[in-house]
Design a protein around this motif. Sequence first.
Motif, short mmCIF file in Angstrom:
data_model
loop_
_atom_site.label_atom_id
_atom_site.label_comp_id
_atom_site.label_asym_id
_atom_site.label_seq_id
_atom_site.Cartn_x
_atom_site.Cartn_y
_atom_site.Cartn_z
N TRP A 111 -19.54 -91.37 -21.05
CA TRP A 111 -19.31 -92.78 -21.31
C TRP A 111 -20.53 -93.61 -20.90
N ILE B 110 -14.01 -77.88 -11.71
CA ILE B 110 -12.99 -78.62 -12.45
C ILE B 110 -13.17 -80.13 -12.29
N ILE B 111 -13.56 -80.54 -11.07
CA ILE B 111 -13.83 -81.97 -10.86
C ILE B 111 -14.99 -82.42 -11.77
N TRP B 112 -16.05 -81.63 -11.79
CA TRP B 112 -17.20 -82.00 -12.62
C TRP B 112 -16.89 -81.88 -14.10
N LEU B 113 -16.00 -80.93 -14.43
CA LEU B 113 -15.57 -80.81 -15.83
C LEU B 113 -15.00 -82.13 -16.31
N PHE B 114 -14.22 -82.77 -15.44
CA PHE B 114 -13.65 -84.04 -15.87
C PHE B 114 -14.72 -85.14 -15.93
N PHE C 35 -18.30 -78.67 -24.88
CA PHE C 35 -17.51 -77.71 -25.65
C PHE C 35 -18.33 -77.12 -26.79
N HIS D 227 -16.27 -84.74 -19.10
CA HIS D 227 -15.37 -84.58 -20.24
C HIS D 227 -15.80 -85.44 -21.43
N ILE E 46 -12.92 -75.31 -7.94
CA ILE E 46 -12.42 -76.69 -7.84
C ILE E 46 -13.56 -77.67 -8.10
N SER F 248 -14.35 -86.72 -23.98
CA SER F 248 -13.53 -87.86 -24.40
C SER F 248 -13.24 -88.84 -23.27
N TYR F 249 -12.98 -88.33 -22.06
CA TYR F 249 -12.50 -89.22 -21.00
C TYR F 249 -13.45 -89.32 -19.81
N GLY F 250 -14.50 -88.48 -19.79
CA GLY F 250 -15.35 -88.42 -18.61
C GLY F 250 -16.21 -89.66 -18.44
N ILE F 251 -16.58 -89.94 -17.19
CA ILE F 251 -17.35 -91.14 -16.91
C ILE F 251 -18.82 -90.95 -17.30
N ALA G 178 -13.15 -70.68 -14.33
CA ALA G 178 -12.22 -71.80 -14.40
C ALA G 178 -12.71 -72.90 -15.34
N VAL G 179 -14.02 -73.02 -15.52
CA VAL G 179 -14.52 -74.16 -16.26
C VAL G 179 -14.94 -73.81 -17.69
#
Lengths: 293, 291
Positions: free
Chosen positions: A137, A122-126, A150, A129, A119, A131-134, A235-236
């Motif tokens: 950005w 997965i949180i850190w994956l986002f 990727f 991310h 888990i 395209s959408y990760g903070i 999972a990641v």
Amino acid sequence: MKRSVFPNRWLPYLLVGPQVIITLVFFFWPAFESLRLSLYRASPFGDRLIYVGLTNFERLFRDDAYLRSVITSFVFSFVVTFAGLALALLLASMANARIRGLAVYRSLLLWPYGIAPAIAGIIWLFVFHPSYGILPWLLSFVTAYQFNWFLKGWVAMALIIVAAIWKQFGYNLAFYLAGLQAIESSVLEAASVDGAGPIRRFFAITFPLLSPVTFFLFTLNMTFSFFDTFGLVHAVTQGGPGDATSILVYRAWRDGFEGLQLGYSAAQSVVLMALVIMLTAFQFRFAEKKVTY
Amino acid sequence: MARTLAQPATLAAAQERPRRRDWHGFTAHVILIASVALLAFPLYYAFVISTQTLSQVTTTPPKPWPSTALLANYAEAWHRAQMGRMLVNSAIVALGVAIGKIVISLLSAFAIVYFDFRGKNVVFWMIFVTLMLPVPVRIVSTYQVVSVLGWVNTYWGLTVPLMASATGTFLFRQFFRTIPDSLAEAAQLDGAGPMRFLWTILIPLSKANMAALFVILFVYGWNDYLWPLMITNTPEMRTAVIGIETLVPRTSQLPEWNVAMAVAMMVLAPPVAVIVAMQRWFVKGLIETEK
């Protein structure tokens, strides 16, 4: 040793029975089965086993992909452990003062222990991310480099390292803080009177006095990063991109379950067993001799 | 080892002392608040995402505050992933492993400390060795054993193999050895048998240790990943932690990160809640089981 006080012939066997049976069935049997399987290879149709001696091990040590996994595993575990502990110790030393509300801080530090590595990943994956990760950005303001895990192995590695450190950081800090608070301030004051500066005081007094805490946290973090991070990788990153995050436990699982190379996977298990036994032996030796209490 | 870690009592005593340098105290607060915030941010961010709509999630710049889609996302997550079933499975596994292991190790520690029997050293040694080899090291072969027993896709298969470890036995053994002999002698003089002594004296005395072990084992059982992944292959038997993997949007899918994060929130809530609620025993358990 305690005096054995209850005379009874059969009761003790009944009491240890469940644990002994579970240990025999789920520990000794599989361990010996791993040893045995590591000397075999499944036949082309998978219906029987062919004895191949030490071939699996020979293949293992010639397999570049496996050797890369060994390096990946060690790099991952050492970075997670050393960077995690160094950061925690640094912050704990700076925050070591007699202040109110330490119990509250402790509560606010310990909860990430309850989050499963998968888990956390997965949180850190986002967060990472592309395209959408903070994080990408934010980084895009600083550099045009594409932090796309990727595609780039080292970014994927950084992702799982950060997730693992994040999960461990809170209680590393809480334990260091408790350890520092237990050090008598008079010892440090005496050194201060003798003219030792803060850095000198830290390395000559604080750090040695903290060695039991460091040792405890070291073992905990090493075991965690070596064995409990399977879920994080599965999972990641699923070992990728390419091979960049295939730690040893993940590879042993993939070769056994997805590749169905039972013998080859068992040989990897045997190597892992040897590794754990070495780690444990090291732990006992080190715990007895080097640690000051 | 690790016994020299500060106990809550010393912490409390330390706080009583007069504070000398307030500047120091101020820095300490700043650093601790920063650490706590840094630690909490990813969780907060994940929660925020779980309240946003798909278009909010996918637009830049990212919006780090909650939105209105909370109920929709959680409802969607619940239906899509058979969340109810998976959470029940996780609860069964976590409670089964915790309670089963506490009972088993309490009994064996009782036998080892309070009885003299033939083969005691062998038993002790056998249990001791299990400390050395965690489950991931025996991946394929443990699976084979479980499939020989016909335990694939069963709650037995999910729980019992995870009980084969010595940590609990050692914790209780250490604790029993600190209990004065006179208690057992007095019990015998009063005509109490061993089981009665265990039930009326040892177990009440062991409550704190049982609670400590419970927190650690519950979290372990709930969060274990590799074992349920191997031992189950139907959606009905999946536990929540491995169920989430199938919901992570991969490159070719609709990027429904809001739903994925809603699932993550539901899966992480129970073990985190147990730690927060039983914090005192958690710290005790962490120290005593890990060495």
